[in-house]
Motif scaffolding. Structure first.
Motif, PDB file in Angstrom:
ATOM      1  N   UNK A   1      -7.285   3.389   4.270  1.00 30.31           N
ATOM      2  CA  UNK A   1      -6.033   3.833   4.897  1.00 30.31           C
ATOM      3  C   UNK A   1      -6.097   5.336   5.137  1.00 30.31           C
ATOM      4  N   UNK A   2      -5.393   5.769   6.158  1.00 24.90           N
ATOM      5  CA  UNK A   2      -5.194   7.191   6.419  1.00 24.90           C
ATOM      6  C   UNK A   2      -3.690   7.433   6.393  1.00 24.90           C
ATOM      7  N   UNK A   3      -3.261   8.438   5.650  1.00 29.44           N
ATOM      8  CA  UNK A   3      -1.831   8.692   5.521  1.00 29.44           C
ATOM      9  C   UNK A   3      -1.517  10.134   5.917  1.00 29.44           C
ATOM     10  N   UNK A   4      -0.304  10.317   6.417  1.00 28.71           N
ATOM     11  CA  UNK A   4       0.242  11.660   6.631  1.00 28.71           C
ATOM     12  C   UNK A   4       1.322  11.883   5.592  1.00 28.71           C
ATOM     13  N   UNK A   5       1.279  13.038   4.973  1.00 27.92           N
ATOM     14  CA  UNK A   5       2.251  13.332   3.921  1.00 27.92           C
ATOM     15  C   UNK A   5       2.637  14.804   3.982  1.00 27.92           C
ATOM     16  N   UNK A   6       3.870  15.091   3.630  1.00 28.94           N
ATOM     17  CA  UNK A   6       4.301  16.483   3.487  1.00 28.94           C
ATOM     18  C   UNK A   6       4.037  16.928   2.057  1.00 28.94           C
TER      19      UNK A   6
ATOM     20  N   UNK B   1       4.510  18.436  -4.879  1.00 33.59           N
ATOM     21  CA  UNK B   1       4.727  17.017  -4.656  1.00 33.59           C
ATOM     22  C   UNK B   1       4.458  16.609  -3.229  1.00 33.59           C
ATOM     23  N   UNK B   2       4.207  15.310  -3.038  1.00 36.61           N
ATOM     24  CA  UNK B   2       3.904  14.746  -1.731  1.00 36.61           C
ATOM     25  C   UNK B   2       5.015  13.772  -1.322  1.00 36.61           C
ATOM     26  N   UNK B   3       5.359  13.783  -0.052  1.00 35.68           N
ATOM     27  CA  UNK B   3       6.286  12.793   0.512  1.00 35.68           C
ATOM     28  C   UNK B   3       5.569  12.064   1.634  1.00 35.68           C
ATOM     29  N   UNK B   4       5.329  10.795   1.394  1.00 39.42           N
ATOM     30  CA  UNK B   4       4.572   9.988   2.342  1.00 39.42           C
ATOM     31  C   UNK B   4       5.380   9.794   3.628  1.00 39.42           C
ATOM     32  N   UNK B   5       4.738  10.036   4.767  1.00 42.57           N
ATOM     33  CA  UNK B   5       5.410   9.900   6.062  1.00 42.57           C
ATOM     34  C   UNK B   5       4.898   8.712   6.868  1.00 42.57           C
ATOM     35  N   UNK B   6       3.619   8.417   6.760  1.00 41.63           N
ATOM     36  CA  UNK B   6       3.039   7.385   7.604  1.00 41.63           C
ATOM     37  C   UNK B   6       1.765   6.867   6.937  1.00 41.63           C
ATOM     38  N   UNK B   7       1.574   5.548   6.995  1.00 36.25           N
ATOM     39  CA  UNK B   7       0.366   4.913   6.457  1.00 36.25           C
ATOM     40  C   UNK B   7      -0.276   4.093   7.566  1.00 36.25           C
ATOM     41  N   UNK B   8      -1.521   4.396   7.865  1.00 37.05           N
ATOM     42  CA  UNK B   8      -2.277   3.642   8.864  1.00 37.05           C
ATOM     43  C   UNK B   8      -3.395   2.894   8.156  1.00 37.05           C
ATOM     44  N   UNK B   9      -3.284   1.572   8.111  1.00 40.66           N
ATOM     45  CA  UNK B   9      -4.313   0.757   7.463  1.00 40.66           C
ATOM     46  C   UNK B   9      -5.533   0.670   8.369  1.00 40.66           C
ATOM     47  N   UNK B  10      -6.698   0.804   7.761  1.00 41.49           N
ATOM     48  CA  UNK B  10      -7.958   0.683   8.487  1.00 41.49           C
ATOM     49  C   UNK B  10      -8.810  -0.357   7.770  1.00 41.49           C
TER      50      UNK B  10
ATOM     51  N   UNK C   1       0.810  -1.223   0.000  1.00 37.57           N
ATOM     52  CA  UNK C   1       0.000   0.000   0.000  1.00 37.57           C
ATOM     53  C   UNK C   1       0.846   1.278   0.000  1.00 37.57           C
ATOM     54  N   UNK C   2       1.892   1.398   0.848  1.00 39.98           N
ATOM     55  CA  UNK C   2       2.649   2.659   0.840  1.00 39.98           C
ATOM     56  C   UNK C   2       3.206   3.014  -0.538  1.00 39.98           C
ATOM     57  N   UNK C   3       3.789   2.042  -1.216  1.00 37.60           N
ATOM     58  CA  UNK C   3       4.350   2.314  -2.543  1.00 37.60           C
ATOM     59  C   UNK C   3       3.258   2.676  -3.538  1.00 37.60           C
ATOM     60  N   UNK C   4       2.133   1.968  -3.478  1.00 39.87           N
ATOM     61  CA  UNK C   4       1.029   2.256  -4.404  1.00 39.87           C
ATOM     62  C   UNK C   4       0.443   3.648  -4.138  1.00 39.87           C
ATOM     63  N   UNK C   5       0.310   4.013  -2.859  1.00 41.40           N
ATOM     64  CA  UNK C   5      -0.253   5.326  -2.516  1.00 41.40           C
ATOM     65  C   UNK C   5       0.708   6.440  -2.926  1.00 41.40           C
ATOM     66  N   UNK C   6       2.022   6.235  -2.701  1.00 47.30           N
ATOM     67  CA  UNK C   6       2.990   7.248  -3.134  1.00 47.30           C
ATOM     68  C   UNK C   6       2.932   7.450  -4.647  1.00 47.30           C
TER      69      UNK C   6
END
Length: 393
Positions: A89-94, A75-84, A24-29
């Motif tokens: 999923x809920x993610x934090x990104x810069x 652009x977005x830089x993924x910091x955290x992925x929380x699977x629900x 998921x993290x790679x796919x979301x990024x």
């Protein structure tokens, strides 16, 4: 025998194959990368492809609001992925973006995004500021852009005439600042004009009441070098609007000075120096006397209440006693005015840079006073107090 069997079982358990890694993290990024490229290309169909149907109307409204903002990067830089669960999923990104022709560094802000997986693909269902992160201007309404010679003014809920007047004042501020601050700087400024005081608070991530009566503020990261997050001058449309032409010009020149001096300002720089220098640059060459430009301090000095010392950082906090705040600013300005008059403008700049170059607050002013001006804190304070009596008594 039992011990040997247990050891064998532990060995077997330790050698067990781990489960497949979460993709998921790679796919979301990758999704966010495509989403960002579509925004920069102004490709609405590709931008919408990343959105869940329930998110699309609001997101496409933001897409339209950004049409006039000249973006150089996004652009977005993924910091955290929380699977629900399996498909959420809920993610934090810069989120980092730059305005073309104005920003050497990026503006960075945290975003929290909700996503859902459908038919093997992820879609954005919600997008909001991170905890304590400020709003961005385009989230408050349609953004109108006015380009000046040295400025870009971005406004929401403002007339084009008003934005052009602010751009003209910012264009006058830039060369005035360059004359006062001779080290190299970008020589350009981005000004944000929200629709209201409340909207200004949203951009700054704080209570609007703290900025009541404050005509403008500058955001940025001190001492960050050329790649530091870009500065923004944020205008309070209510307080700025009640000023006359002269007051508005002083405000924008003051704030532009903060942009110019940002890389020379650090945690070692006391607020009286950073704010005093900005006021010194803003009043420089205007012909205003100390009595005219420092009315609150003049009242105190005329009554025999001469400050015993330069104001500490807490004296510059917003939201407190307005008269005391004014006296703090006026005190810092007259300290810089004293240096410029007695030691020269070049020495004032050298002093500012020497203080900011110190590794920490402790000893910074003392060392710069000694090495740049050849004086001590006690001697300088006494000279400043005598200067106040002479100019304001």
């Amino acid at each position: 025998m039992a011990v040997g069997l247990l050891a064998g079982l532990l060995t077997l358990a330790g050698c067990a194959s781990p489960g497949p890694p979460d993709s998921a993290p790679q796919e979301i990024q990758s999704l966010l990368d495509r989403h960002a490229r579509a925004l920069l290309a102004r490709d609405e169909a590709a931008y919408a492809a990343a959105l869940a149907p329930e998110r699309a109307p609001a997101a496409l409204e933001e897409f339209d609001r950004l049409a006039e903002v000249p973006l150089a990067s996004w652009g977005y830089r993924l910091k955290d992925v929380e699977r629900r669960g399996e498909d959420r999923a809920t993610v934090r990104a810069d989120l980092a973006y730059r305005v073309k022709g104005y920003d050497s560094g990026s503006v960075t802000t945290e975003r929290v995004l909700d996503l859902s997986e459908r038919d093997g693909r992820w879609y954005v269902t919600a997008d909001r500021p991170g905890e304590d992160a400020p709003q961005q201007l385009w989230q408050q309404g349609d953004v109108e852009a006015v380009r000046g010679t040295h400025s870009l003014v971005l406004g929401v809920g403002q007339s084009e005439e008003r934005l052009r007047a602010i751009a003209a004042a910012a264009d006058r501020a830039v060369p005035a600042v360059s004359a006062a601050w001779t080290p190299a700087w970008a020589g350009r400024v981005v000004v944000l004009v929200p629709a209201s005081l409340d909207a200004m608070g949203g951009l700054l991530g704080g209570p609007a009441a703290s900025y009541r009566g404050i005509a403008a503020v500058t955001t940025g990261e001190v001492g960050g070098g050329p790649d530091a997050p870009a500065d923004r001058v944020i205008v309070n449309p209510e307080a700025y609007g009640v000023l006359g032409d002269f007051g508005q010009q002083v405000v924008l020149t003051h704030e532009t000075t903060h942009v110019a001096t940002r890389t020379a300002t650090s945690a070692a720089t006391p607020v009286w120096l950073s704010e005093g220098f900005a006021d010194w640059a803003a009043y420089r060459g205007t012909g205003r006397t100390a009595a005219q430009a420092a009315p609150e301090l003049r009242r105190a000095v005329s009554a025999g209440d001469v400050p015993a010392a330069l104001p500490d950082d807490k004296a510059f906090a917003f939201g407190g006693d307005a008269d005391a705040l004014a006296r703090a600013y006026e005190s810092g300005w007259l300290a810089c005015e004293l240096i410029a008059e007695r030691w020269g403008e070049a020495k004032l700049t050298a002093f500012y840079r020497a203080v900011g170059a110190h590794p920490g607050r402790e000893g910074a002013v003392e060392k710069a006073l000694s090495e740049t001006l050849g004086t001590t804190p006690e001697e300088f304070t006494a000279a400043w107090r005598a200067f106040l009596r002479d100019r304001l008594g």
